[in-house]
Design a protein around this motif. Structure first.
Motif, PDB file in Angstrom:
ATOM      1  N   ASP A  15     -55.936  81.961 -86.524  1.00 35.42           N
ATOM      2  CA  ASP A  15     -55.280  81.421 -87.715  1.00 35.42           C
ATOM      3  C   ASP A  15     -53.904  80.892 -87.337  1.00 35.42           C
ATOM      4  O   ASP A  15     -52.906  81.595 -87.429  1.00 35.42           O
ATOM      5  CB  ASP A  15     -55.174  82.509 -88.790  1.00 35.42           C
ATOM      6  CG  ASP A  15     -54.581  81.974 -90.087  1.00 35.42           C
ATOM      7  OD1 ASP A  15     -54.594  80.737 -90.274  1.00 35.42           O
ATOM      8  OD2 ASP A  15     -54.092  82.787 -90.899  1.00 35.42           O
ATOM      9  N   TRP A  16     -53.834  79.651 -86.881  1.00 33.17           N
ATOM     10  CA  TRP A  16     -52.565  79.074 -86.467  1.00 33.17           C
ATOM     11  C   TRP A  16     -52.568  77.572 -86.721  1.00 33.17           C
ATOM     12  O   TRP A  16     -53.624  76.949 -86.854  1.00 33.17           O
ATOM     13  CB  TRP A  16     -52.299  79.337 -84.985  1.00 33.17           C
ATOM     14  CG  TRP A  16     -53.402  78.871 -84.064  1.00 33.17           C
ATOM     15  CD1 TRP A  16     -54.458  79.610 -83.605  1.00 33.17           C
ATOM     16  CD2 TRP A  16     -53.563  77.561 -83.509  1.00 33.17           C
ATOM     17  NE1 TRP A  16     -55.263  78.850 -82.802  1.00 33.17           N
ATOM     18  CE2 TRP A  16     -54.744  77.573 -82.713  1.00 33.17           C
ATOM     19  CE3 TRP A  16     -52.830  76.379 -83.588  1.00 33.17           C
ATOM     20  CZ2 TRP A  16     -55.198  76.461 -82.031  1.00 33.17           C
ATOM     21  CZ3 TRP A  16     -53.285  75.269 -82.907  1.00 33.17           C
ATOM     22  CH2 TRP A  16     -54.449  75.313 -82.133  1.00 33.17           C
ATOM     23  N   ARG A  17     -51.374  77.006 -86.783  1.00 33.13           N
ATOM     24  CA  ARG A  17     -51.230  75.558 -86.877  1.00 33.13           C
ATOM     25  C   ARG A  17     -49.866  75.158 -86.328  1.00 33.13           C
ATOM     26  O   ARG A  17     -48.917  75.953 -86.362  1.00 33.13           O
ATOM     27  CB  ARG A  17     -51.413  75.060 -88.311  1.00 33.13           C
ATOM     28  CG  ARG A  17     -50.456  75.625 -89.347  1.00 33.13           C
ATOM     29  CD  ARG A  17     -50.841  75.130 -90.737  1.00 33.13           C
ATOM     30  NE  ARG A  17     -49.928  75.590 -91.787  1.00 33.13           N
ATOM     31  CZ  ARG A  17     -50.078  76.735 -92.440  1.00 33.13           C
ATOM     32  NH1 ARG A  17     -51.107  77.532 -92.135  1.00 33.13           N
ATOM     33  NH2 ARG A  17     -49.219  77.091 -93.379  1.00 33.13           N
ATOM     34  N   ASP A  23     -37.351  65.731 -84.929  1.00 35.42           N
ATOM     35  CA  ASP A  23     -37.848  65.027 -83.748  1.00 35.42           C
ATOM     36  C   ASP A  23     -37.595  65.801 -82.463  1.00 35.42           C
ATOM     37  O   ASP A  23     -37.923  65.329 -81.378  1.00 35.42           O
ATOM     38  CB  ASP A  23     -37.207  63.637 -83.646  1.00 35.42           C
ATOM     39  CG  ASP A  23     -35.689  63.708 -83.478  1.00 35.42           C
ATOM     40  OD1 ASP A  23     -35.123  64.810 -83.669  1.00 35.42           O
ATOM     41  OD2 ASP A  23     -35.079  62.671 -83.169  1.00 35.42           O
ATOM     42  N   ARG A  24     -37.042  67.039 -82.556  1.00 34.78           N
ATOM     43  CA  ARG A  24     -36.738  67.819 -81.362  1.00 34.78           C
ATOM     44  C   ARG A  24     -37.229  69.264 -81.464  1.00 34.78           C
ATOM     45  O   ARG A  24     -36.807  70.109 -80.688  1.00 34.78           O
ATOM     46  CB  ARG A  24     -35.228  67.815 -81.090  1.00 34.78           C
ATOM     47  CG  ARG A  24     -34.692  66.443 -80.705  1.00 34.78           C
ATOM     48  CD  ARG A  24     -33.196  66.445 -80.523  1.00 34.78           C
ATOM     49  NE  ARG A  24     -32.768  65.129 -80.053  1.00 34.78           N
ATOM     50  CZ  ARG A  24     -32.618  64.802 -78.781  1.00 34.78           C
ATOM     51  NH1 ARG A  24     -32.870  65.705 -77.835  1.00 34.78           N
ATOM     52  NH2 ARG A  24     -32.239  63.589 -78.426  1.00 34.78           N
ATOM     53  N   CYS A  25     -38.082  69.515 -82.411  1.00 35.62           N
ATOM     54  CA  CYS A  25     -38.570  70.886 -82.592  1.00 35.62           C
ATOM     55  C   CYS A  25     -39.955  70.862 -83.229  1.00 35.62           C
ATOM     56  O   CYS A  25     -40.246  69.997 -84.072  1.00 35.62           O
ATOM     57  CB  CYS A  25     -37.597  71.672 -83.474  1.00 35.62           C
ATOM     58  SG  CYS A  25     -38.083  73.384 -83.809  1.00 35.62           S
ATOM     59  N   LEU A  26     -40.795  71.783 -82.800  1.00 34.50           N
ATOM     60  CA  LEU A  26     -42.068  72.006 -83.475  1.00 34.50           C
ATOM     61  C   LEU A  26     -42.179  73.480 -83.806  1.00 34.50           C
ATOM     62  O   LEU A  26     -41.499  74.322 -83.227  1.00 34.50           O
ATOM     63  CB  LEU A  26     -43.253  71.521 -82.643  1.00 34.50           C
ATOM     64  CG  LEU A  26     -43.544  72.164 -81.275  1.00 34.50           C
ATOM     65  CD1 LEU A  26     -44.213  73.526 -81.402  1.00 34.50           C
ATOM     66  CD2 LEU A  26     -44.432  71.234 -80.448  1.00 34.50           C
ATOM     67  N   GLN A  27     -43.022  73.767 -84.762  1.00 35.44           N
ATOM     68  CA  GLN A  27     -43.186  75.138 -85.238  1.00 35.44           C
ATOM     69  C   GLN A  27     -44.645  75.548 -85.151  1.00 35.44           C
ATOM     70  O   GLN A  27     -45.527  74.824 -85.619  1.00 35.44           O
ATOM     71  CB  GLN A  27     -42.690  75.248 -86.677  1.00 35.44           C
ATOM     72  CG  GLN A  27     -42.823  76.618 -87.301  1.00 35.44           C
ATOM     73  CD  GLN A  27     -42.182  76.669 -88.664  1.00 35.44           C
ATOM     74  OE1 GLN A  27     -41.034  77.036 -88.825  1.00 35.44           O
ATOM     75  NE2 GLN A  27     -42.934  76.274 -89.683  1.00 35.44           N
ATOM     76  N   LEU A  87     -46.472  67.814 -76.366  1.00 31.34           N
ATOM     77  CA  LEU A  87     -46.199  69.251 -76.318  1.00 31.34           C
ATOM     78  C   LEU A  87     -47.184  70.019 -77.190  1.00 31.34           C
ATOM     79  O   LEU A  87     -47.649  71.100 -76.810  1.00 31.34           O
ATOM     80  CB  LEU A  87     -44.767  69.520 -76.775  1.00 31.34           C
ATOM     81  CG  LEU A  87     -44.289  70.972 -76.697  1.00 31.34           C
ATOM     82  CD1 LEU A  87     -44.442  71.527 -75.290  1.00 31.34           C
ATOM     83  CD2 LEU A  87     -42.844  71.086 -77.172  1.00 31.34           C
ATOM     84  N   SER A  88     -47.541  69.471 -78.333  1.00 30.11           N
ATOM     85  CA  SER A  88     -48.520  70.121 -79.216  1.00 30.11           C
ATOM     86  C   SER A  88     -49.853  70.299 -78.501  1.00 30.11           C
ATOM     87  O   SER A  88     -50.486  71.361 -78.594  1.00 30.11           O
ATOM     88  CB  SER A  88     -48.719  69.298 -80.490  1.00 30.11           C
ATOM     89  OG  SER A  88     -47.551  69.254 -81.262  1.00 30.11           O
ATOM     90  N   ALA A  89     -50.292  69.269 -77.790  1.00 29.73           N
ATOM     91  CA  ALA A  89     -51.567  69.349 -77.075  1.00 29.73           C
ATOM     92  C   ALA A  89     -51.518  70.427 -75.997  1.00 29.73           C
ATOM     93  O   ALA A  89     -52.481  71.177 -75.805  1.00 29.73           O
ATOM     94  CB  ALA A  89     -51.900  67.996 -76.458  1.00 29.73           C
ATOM     95  N   LEU A  95     -53.367  78.144 -77.020  1.00 29.58           N
ATOM     96  CA  LEU A  95     -53.691  78.957 -78.186  1.00 29.58           C
ATOM     97  C   LEU A  95     -55.195  79.091 -78.367  1.00 29.58           C
ATOM     98  O   LEU A  95     -55.686  80.139 -78.807  1.00 29.58           O
ATOM     99  CB  LEU A  95     -53.055  78.351 -79.438  1.00 29.58           C
ATOM    100  CG  LEU A  95     -51.518  78.292 -79.469  1.00 29.58           C
ATOM    101  CD1 LEU A  95     -51.045  77.698 -80.792  1.00 29.58           C
ATOM    102  CD2 LEU A  95     -50.913  79.666 -79.247  1.00 29.58           C
ATOM    103  N   VAL A  96     -55.924  78.036 -78.029  1.00 29.30           N
ATOM    104  CA  VAL A  96     -57.388  78.093 -78.137  1.00 29.30           C
ATOM    105  C   VAL A  96     -57.951  79.146 -77.190  1.00 29.30           C
ATOM    106  O   VAL A  96     -58.904  79.872 -77.524  1.00 29.30           O
ATOM    107  CB  VAL A  96     -57.999  76.708 -77.840  1.00 29.30           C
ATOM    108  CG1 VAL A  96     -59.509  76.818 -77.669  1.00 29.30           C
ATOM    109  CG2 VAL A  96     -57.668  75.729 -78.958  1.00 29.30           C
ATOM    110  N   GLU A  97     -57.346  79.272 -76.008  1.00 32.18           N
ATOM    111  CA  GLU A  97     -57.823  80.243 -75.021  1.00 32.18           C
ATOM    112  C   GLU A  97     -57.321  81.653 -75.293  1.00 32.18           C
ATOM    113  O   GLU A  97     -57.900  82.633 -74.841  1.00 32.18           O
ATOM    114  CB  GLU A  97     -57.380  79.810 -73.610  1.00 32.18           C
ATOM    115  CG  GLU A  97     -57.993  78.503 -73.133  1.00 32.18           C
ATOM    116  CD  GLU A  97     -59.499  78.598 -72.992  1.00 32.18           C
ATOM    117  OE1 GLU A  97     -59.992  79.705 -72.615  1.00 32.18           O
ATOM    118  OE2 GLU A  97     -60.189  77.603 -73.251  1.00 32.18           O
TER     119      GLU A  97
END
Length: 247
Positions: A15-17, A23-27, A87-89, A95-97
């Motif tokens: 359960d994640w997303r 433009d300089r951070c992801l969560q 970076l998301s990829a 996370l999938v593993e």
């Protein structure tokens, strides 16, 4: 002969997303409710990311249910798409593993706290809201160790839980303009300690004489993520004798 160390368990993540934050951070959102299990997942993902040493990543910041990853867009190859997508990829594949579970040492920290009166001005209000006696509020708050979920609001300011269900109260309807440093407060199933004097809207039931942040120490935080905090009631005289200086 060297003794082989057991491999850590792999934490399956279902359960994640991943969400952009500017433009300089992801969560990385790992849950929608604060809990010990979600906190353990947050800590595991945070530790795994920190171990990678990716030169594009500036910082990894855990919170209650999320992990923020601050990055440098200019360090990503321009011909391979937006930095966020790259970076998301990379994170998504991990996370999938699944990631290795964090094995905490199980440190339990006893924190002295003086309850009620000038040290805990909201103790009686909390007792009335919970339909119990002030002494029972103290007993329930001090009875069970609380897991340190995250630091928030000011340096070294811990947020821990879960509180006993009978202490489930919301924040104050009217925040205070100044809450004394060391104040122990509760709201929404969580207990916190105001490291610095500041405005605040939580229910203050006690105060600790401890200073939880020392900028000249390594690490500067007296407490660590995953610690179990047990509050120990003390008298005003003991509070005065144990009071630590603050810079």
């Amino acid at each position: 002969m060297a003794i082989a160390q057991p491999e850590p368990d792999v934490l399956a993540l279902t359960d994640w997303r991943i969400e952009p934050v500017g433009d300089r951070c992801l969560q990385i959102r790992l849950g929608d409710r604060v809990s010990v299990s979600v906190s353990q997942t947050v800590h595991a993902v945070t530790e795994w990311l920190l171990r990678q040493g990716w030169h594009e990543v500036l910082d990894v910041v855990p919170a209650f249910t999320t992990v923020a990853v601050h990055f440098r867009p200019e360090r990503f190859a321009r011909d391979k798409g937006p930095a966020f997508a790259q970076l998301s990829a990379r994170i998504r594949d991990v996370l999938v593993e699944g990631v290795p579970a964090v094995v905490h040492a199980g440190r339990e920290v006893e924190i002295p706290a003086c309850y009620g009166g000038e040290y805990g001005p909201d103790l009686d209000d909390v007792a009335r809201a919970c339909d119990i006696e002030p002494a029972e509020v103290i007993r329930l708050h001090a009875a069970t160790p609380l897991v340190l979920y995250t630091f928030f609001f000011s340096p070294g300011n811990p947020f821990a839980g879960p509180l006993h269900p009978r202490l489930n109260v919301p924040r104050r309807t009217t925040p205070r303009t100044l809450v004394p440093a060391g104040s122990v407060a509760i709201a929404n199933g969580i207990s916190s300690i105001y490291q610095n004097a500041s405005p605040g809207g939580w229910n203050v039931i006690a105060r600790t004489p401890w200073n939880l942040f020392h900028v000249d120490r390594q690490p500067p935080t007296r407490l660590q993520l995953g610690d179990r905090l047990r509050f120990v009631p003390i008298s005003p005289a003991e509070f005065d004798a144990m009071l630590e200086p603050r810079p």
